[in-house]
Design a protein around this motif. Structure first.
Motif, mmCIF file in Angstrom:
data_model
loop_
_atom_site.group_PDB
_atom_site.id
_atom_site.type_symbol
_atom_site.label_atom_id
_atom_site.label_comp_id
_atom_site.label_asym_id
_atom_site.label_seq_id
_atom_site.Cartn_x
_atom_site.Cartn_y
_atom_site.Cartn_z
ATOM 1 N N UNK A 51 44.500 72.696 -12.542
ATOM 2 C CA UNK A 51 43.510 73.647 -13.039
ATOM 3 C C UNK A 51 44.123 75.019 -12.815
ATOM 4 N N UNK A 52 44.085 75.856 -13.832
ATOM 5 C CA UNK A 52 44.808 77.126 -13.742
ATOM 6 C C UNK A 52 46.297 76.836 -13.759
ATOM 7 N N UNK A 53 47.057 77.594 -13.000
ATOM 8 C CA UNK A 53 48.515 77.392 -12.997
ATOM 9 C C UNK A 53 49.018 76.565 -11.830
ATOM 10 N N UNK A 54 48.155 76.324 -10.807
ATOM 11 C CA UNK A 54 48.693 75.627 -9.641
ATOM 12 C C UNK A 54 47.694 74.796 -8.844
ATOM 13 N N UNK A 115 36.377 70.960 -14.749
ATOM 14 C CA UNK A 115 37.187 70.213 -15.722
ATOM 15 C C UNK A 115 36.545 70.313 -17.103
ATOM 16 N N UNK A 116 35.234 70.106 -17.166
ATOM 17 C CA UNK A 116 34.529 70.209 -18.446
ATOM 18 C C UNK A 116 34.652 71.622 -19.012
ATOM 19 N N UNK A 117 34.505 72.632 -18.169
ATOM 20 C CA UNK A 117 34.626 74.022 -18.611
ATOM 21 C C UNK A 117 36.034 74.314 -19.126
ATOM 22 N N UNK A 118 37.050 73.727 -18.495
ATOM 23 C CA UNK A 118 38.425 73.901 -18.955
ATOM 24 C C UNK A 118 38.541 73.456 -20.418
ATOM 25 N N UNK A 143 44.675 75.246 -17.684
ATOM 26 C CA UNK A 143 45.039 74.062 -16.932
ATOM 27 C C UNK A 143 46.062 73.238 -17.686
ATOM 28 N N UNK A 144 46.524 72.192 -17.021
ATOM 29 C CA UNK A 144 47.548 71.348 -17.615
ATOM 30 C C UNK A 144 47.246 69.877 -17.426
#
Length: 149
Positions: A51-54, A115-118, A143-144
């Motif tokens: 989530x995000x970069x890290x 996660x849903x918001x991502x 996120x990735x």
């Protein structure tokens, strides 16, 4: 009176300017039975990596999603089942709509909502080998995900 009309005109012009800067409409969702989604994100299982970069999330089950060739989304937010629709557009545009989840009691409900918001905020994607990264409309990394074979 003239001052009020001028203020209304300025507010209207400002609203139109902001609307023009939105970044364009979301890609269309496949509605026709004969139309099929195609692309590297379709018919693949994508497991949440970051989530995000890290930030890695420790969830009861690994969050994931799958987009089928009719634009249906299925998966898990880590606690609940997830369903919805996805649309793909030019320049790696993506939009998730109609996302819904079950509502199980979960000790990590706040992370599941993230996660849903991502997914709901995803605007563009980039694929590098087996990694899928989502970006928001402001070009920030949301996120990735990792492709599962």
């Amino acid at each position: 009176m003239i001052k009020t009309l001028r203020n209304i005109a300025l507010l209207t012009a400002g609203a139109l300017l902001l609307a023009a800067c939105r970044g364009g409409p979301a890609p269309g969702i496949v509605e026709e039975p004969s139309a099929r989604l195609e692309g590297p994100v379709v018919e693949q299982r994508w497991n949440l990596l970051l989530v995000g970069t890290s930030e890695r999330l420790d969830m009861p089950t690994r969050p994931y999603f799958v987009i089928d060739d009719e634009g249906r989304v299925s998966g898990s937010d880590g606690c609940n089942r997830l369903t919805g629709r996805a649309a793909l557009g030019d320049n790696q545009r993506i939009a998730f709509t109609e996302l819904a989840t079950t509502r199980r009691a979960c000790p990590r409900a706040e992370d599941a909502a993230r996660v849903t918001a991502l997914l709901e905020n995803a605007y563009r994607y980039l694929i590098d080998h087996d990694r899928l990264v989502f970006f928001g409309p402001d070009q920030r990394v949301l996120g990735g995900f990792l492709r599962v074979e």
